[in-house]
Design a protein around this motif. Structure first.
Motif, PDB file in Angstrom:
ATOM      1  N   VAL A 226     -16.627  34.483 -41.195  1.00  0.00           N
ATOM      2  CA  VAL A 226     -17.724  35.438 -41.000  1.00  0.00           C
ATOM      3  C   VAL A 226     -18.543  35.164 -39.735  1.00  0.00           C
ATOM      4  O   VAL A 226     -19.177  36.081 -39.185  1.00  0.00           O
ATOM      5  CB  VAL A 226     -18.647  35.437 -42.249  1.00  0.00           C
ATOM      6  N   ILE A 227     -18.552  33.926 -39.242  1.00  0.00           N
ATOM      7  CA  ILE A 227     -19.448  33.558 -38.136  1.00  0.00           C
ATOM      8  C   ILE A 227     -19.135  34.338 -36.859  1.00  0.00           C
ATOM      9  O   ILE A 227     -20.033  34.916 -36.233  1.00  0.00           O
ATOM     10  CB  ILE A 227     -19.371  32.041 -37.847  1.00  0.00           C
ATOM     11  N   ARG A 232     -20.631  38.427 -32.582  1.00  0.00           N
ATOM     12  CA  ARG A 232     -20.260  39.593 -31.764  1.00  0.00           C
ATOM     13  C   ARG A 232     -21.224  40.756 -32.001  1.00  0.00           C
ATOM     14  O   ARG A 232     -21.575  41.481 -31.071  1.00  0.00           O
ATOM     15  CB  ARG A 232     -18.815  40.013 -32.072  1.00  0.00           C
ATOM     16  N   ILE A 233     -21.643  40.921 -33.249  1.00  0.00           N
ATOM     17  CA  ILE A 233     -22.623  41.974 -33.554  1.00  0.00           C
ATOM     18  C   ILE A 233     -23.939  41.693 -32.830  1.00  0.00           C
ATOM     19  O   ILE A 233     -24.559  42.596 -32.252  1.00  0.00           O
ATOM     20  CB  ILE A 233     -22.859  42.073 -35.077  1.00  0.00           C
ATOM     21  N   GLY A 266     -20.531  30.349 -29.300  1.00  0.00           N
ATOM     22  CA  GLY A 266     -21.474  30.807 -28.276  1.00  0.00           C
ATOM     23  C   GLY A 266     -22.745  31.418 -28.829  1.00  0.00           C
ATOM     24  O   GLY A 266     -23.486  32.118 -28.113  1.00  0.00           O
ATOM     25  N   GLY A 267     -23.029  31.152 -30.104  1.00  0.00           N
ATOM     26  CA  GLY A 267     -24.170  31.778 -30.753  1.00  0.00           C
ATOM     27  C   GLY A 267     -25.518  31.360 -30.200  1.00  0.00           C
ATOM     28  O   GLY A 267     -26.458  32.166 -30.170  1.00  0.00           O
ATOM     29  N   GLU A 300     -27.675  17.414 -30.671  1.00  0.00           N
ATOM     30  CA  GLU A 300     -26.964  17.870 -29.468  1.00  0.00           C
ATOM     31  C   GLU A 300     -27.267  19.341 -29.163  1.00  0.00           C
ATOM     32  O   GLU A 300     -27.425  19.730 -28.002  1.00  0.00           O
ATOM     33  CB  GLU A 300     -25.447  17.689 -29.646  1.00  0.00           C
ATOM     34  N   ILE A 301     -27.366  20.152 -30.221  1.00  0.00           N
ATOM     35  CA  ILE A 301     -27.678  21.571 -30.021  1.00  0.00           C
ATOM     36  C   ILE A 301     -29.117  21.718 -29.540  1.00  0.00           C
ATOM     37  O   ILE A 301     -29.416  22.532 -28.656  1.00  0.00           O
ATOM     38  CB  ILE A 301     -27.447  22.360 -31.328  1.00  0.00           C
ATOM     39  N   LYS A 302     -30.008  20.906 -30.097  1.00  0.00           N
ATOM     40  CA  LYS A 302     -31.408  20.962 -29.667  1.00  0.00           C
ATOM     41  C   LYS A 302     -31.526  20.620 -28.182  1.00  0.00           C
ATOM     42  O   LYS A 302     -32.258  21.279 -27.438  1.00  0.00           O
ATOM     43  CB  LYS A 302     -32.261  19.986 -30.495  1.00  0.00           C
ATOM     44  N   ARG A 303     -30.801  19.605 -27.742  1.00  0.00           N
ATOM     45  CA  ARG A 303     -30.858  19.219 -26.327  1.00  0.00           C
ATOM     46  C   ARG A 303     -30.384  20.362 -25.438  1.00  0.00           C
ATOM     47  O   ARG A 303     -30.965  20.631 -24.390  1.00  0.00           O
ATOM     48  CB  ARG A 303     -29.977  17.979 -26.094  1.00  0.00           C
ATOM     49  N   PHE A 304     -29.328  21.033 -25.878  1.00  0.00           N
ATOM     50  CA  PHE A 304     -28.826  22.179 -25.107  1.00  0.00           C
ATOM     51  C   PHE A 304     -29.895  23.269 -25.035  1.00  0.00           C
ATOM     52  O   PHE A 304     -30.128  23.863 -23.968  1.00  0.00           O
ATOM     53  CB  PHE A 304     -27.554  22.722 -25.760  1.00  0.00           C
TER      54      PHE A 304
END
Length: 562
Positions: A226-227, A232-233, A266-267, A300-304
């Motif tokens: 589902v992700i 894409r939506i 890429g969300g 890691e996502i927070k740093r990005f």
């Protein structure tokens, strides 16, 4: 044979074959050989069952004999596989392939009949929605009908079926469970998210968002893929579709295991772009903030996100006049700065504190909820460094705090007390500022509040403030202040705060001559002696000794032994 008799006979045959298919599906679950083949057969049986229950006996009468024969053949194959009574694997595999082909042909034929009926009449018989408290079989029957309409109907029929599905899953959790139990149902919904029909995508996103609200079903959705379509939506869907997708992702990412999946597709970049866009509305930005808030729990996502300028983006969003955006952006700033001094400093440099104080300005129009969120953010973000506290003091925060403690709603009053206590811990400069603003008089009022927590916080804050000489002198100027403190020390007083804190305040006041005089001359001074004599408090004994100097001994004897 008359038309009515033909219809009755066809109806009887239809009910029999539906019952036989249901029995066969159950039997197939116990088969341990040719698992892959039986899984495919089971899917076709479920599709066939859905098509049969959604149709009417008269229009299907020509197909029922052949379908019945195929299902009976399949039932015999299932029995032989359960009993392991077949003569050879290759022969059984061949028989299963033949049966699977027949089932696929039946499904295709029924789909054509269904579509033809819809195109000829412009409608199809709609199965009535079961009433509240209906049995599971009736609920399954209704869901199978919706499934058939979603698969073989035109755009209008698919949209209506999805709307009906959304209605039942919102109103009754049992329907959610039944939907998830049929893997094909979930896959059809996920496929709809990636189709080209905007209205279908929007309605499917609403249904998936409801299912995603259940922790035990999130894994099923993610496993069904589902992700990727949700992102894409977000990237190129309609406004309504984007809102549904963002809400769904917000719920899915409450489970941090799914954060990496969103990032891998890429969300994060898509969500940041939504929040940066001046064209996006609060209905979309708010859940997008929520998703990013969940994602920043992964370091890691927070740093990005920080490298991509998330702090600057959300400090700007706090200025929004849309309260949903304000609240979401403040909460995200808290999440991303939590436990990270470098990010907190970045928030300050980007003007985050000034923006928060602007929202707290009583002249600024916003709800109590928004102010509570902002007050918590200040409490969590602004006491990690002396420079941040100084910034609060220099921008009129004390006056704002006084306003909400005096006239705010109970919830924000309590938050104000917590922040006042934090300020008292921060520095003597903050204590002086609070004293100059008249805080001690307000804190004294809270010493007699109904809530123990409120009384405790008020006593702790006041205990810190009277450590400053200027505040002590100001406090003892009002005779009622000391009288109330002593009154609350009554051993029989059930609504008092922490007596240790109250005695600590009085102990501080004894360093001031006028304070000592007012304590010993108060009509409630005996309460200190009672506590000391009852050995309830060693602090009370120390306070008695502190007061029993040569200068005050005769006065005390006259009061405490009268």
């Amino acid at each position: 044979m008359g038309d009515q008799q033909q219809s009755t006979t066809a109806g009887s045959v239809l009910r029999r074959v539906v019952a036989l298919i249901s029995s066969l599906i159950t039997l197939s679950l116990s088969i341990r050989v040719f698992a892959g083949k039986w899984q495919l057969i089971r899917i076709r049986l479920e599709e066939l069952n859905s098509a049969l229950v959604a149709g009417d006996a008269t229009s299907l009468s020509g197909e029922l004999p052949a379908i019945t024969a195929t299902v009976e053949e399949c039932h015999e194959l299932a029995r032989r596989c359960v009993d392991l009574s077949y003569s050879g694997k290759l022969l059984m595999q061949s028989d299963l392939d033949v049966t699977l082909g027949k089932l696929e042909a039946h499904v295709k034929k029924l789909s054509e009949i269904f579509k033809k009926r819809v195109s000829m009449h412009g409608y199809a018989v709609v199965v009535s929605r079961p009433g509240f408290g209906a049995c599971k079989d009736d609920m399954r029957f209704y869901l199978r009908d919706l499934m058939t309409r979603m698969k073989v109907g035109d755009l209008g029929m698919r949209k209506q079926a999805l709307m009906n599905l959304h209605d039942v899953v919102v109103e009754d959790d049992k329907y959610v469970k039944l939907v998830v139990e049929v893997s094909e149902f979930v896959h059809v919904l996920v496929d709809f998210l990636g189709c080209n029909e905007v209205e279908v995508v929007e309605e499917a996103a609403k249904v998936v968002s409801v299912v995603a609200g259940f922790d035990s079903y999130k894994g099923v959705l993610v496993g069904a893929g589902v992700i990727a379509p949700l992102i894409r939506i977000l990237e190129c869907g309609s406004e309504v579709g984007k809102v549904g997708a963002a809400r769904c992702l917000h719920r899915l990412t409450e489970n941090s295991d799914n954060a990496w999946c969103v990032s891998a597709h890429g969300g994060v970049t898509v969500l940041l772009r939504i929040c940066e866009s001046v064209e996006c509305k609060g209905e979309l930005v708010s859940p997008a903030c929520g998703v990013l808030g969940n994602l920043c729990g992964v370091e890691e996502i927070k740093r990005f996100m920080v490298e991509e300028g998330v702090v600057s983006t959300f400090v700007k969003l706090v200025r929004s006049k849309n309260e949903a955006i304000q609240v979401s952006s403040v909460e995200l700033i808290q999440n991303i700065a939590s436990g990270d001094e470098l990010v907190r400093q970045m928030v300050v440099r980007e003007g985050g504190v000034r923006v928060l104080l602007r929202v707290l300005d009583p002249k600024w129009t916003c709800s109590s909820k928004t102010r509570e969120v902002v007050m918590r953010a200040i409490q969590n973000l602004c006491f990690s460094s002396s420079s941040c506290v100084t910034l609060l003091l220099s921008h009129g925060f004390v006056d704002q705090l006084m306003y909400y403690i005096r006239s705010g709603e109970v919830s924000i009053q309590e938050l104000g007390l917590k922040v006042a206590f934090r300020l008292c811990e921060a520095s003597d400069e903050a204590k002086k500022a609070l004293g100059d603003a008249g805080f001690m008089a307000e804190l004294v009022k809270f010493l007699n509040a109904k809530s123990f927590e409120v009384r405790e916080m008020a006593a702790e804050a006041l205990s810190g403030m009277v450590m400053v000489a200027k505040n002590r002198k100001r406090f003892v100027q009002d005779d009622q202040n000391i009288a109330l403190l002593l009154q609350l020390l009554d051993p029989g007083e059930g609504n008092s705060g922490n007596k240790t804190l109250l005695i600590s305040i009085l102990m501080s006041l004894t360093s001031c001559n006028s304070g000592r005089k007012k304590i010993v001359s108060s009509g409630y001074a005996k309460n200190i002696e009672r506590l000391a004599e009852a050995e309830v408090s060693s602090d009370a004994k120390r306070l008695v000794r502190k007061l029993s100097t040569n200068r005050f001994r005769s006065m005390l004897s006259g009061i405490w032994h009268s």
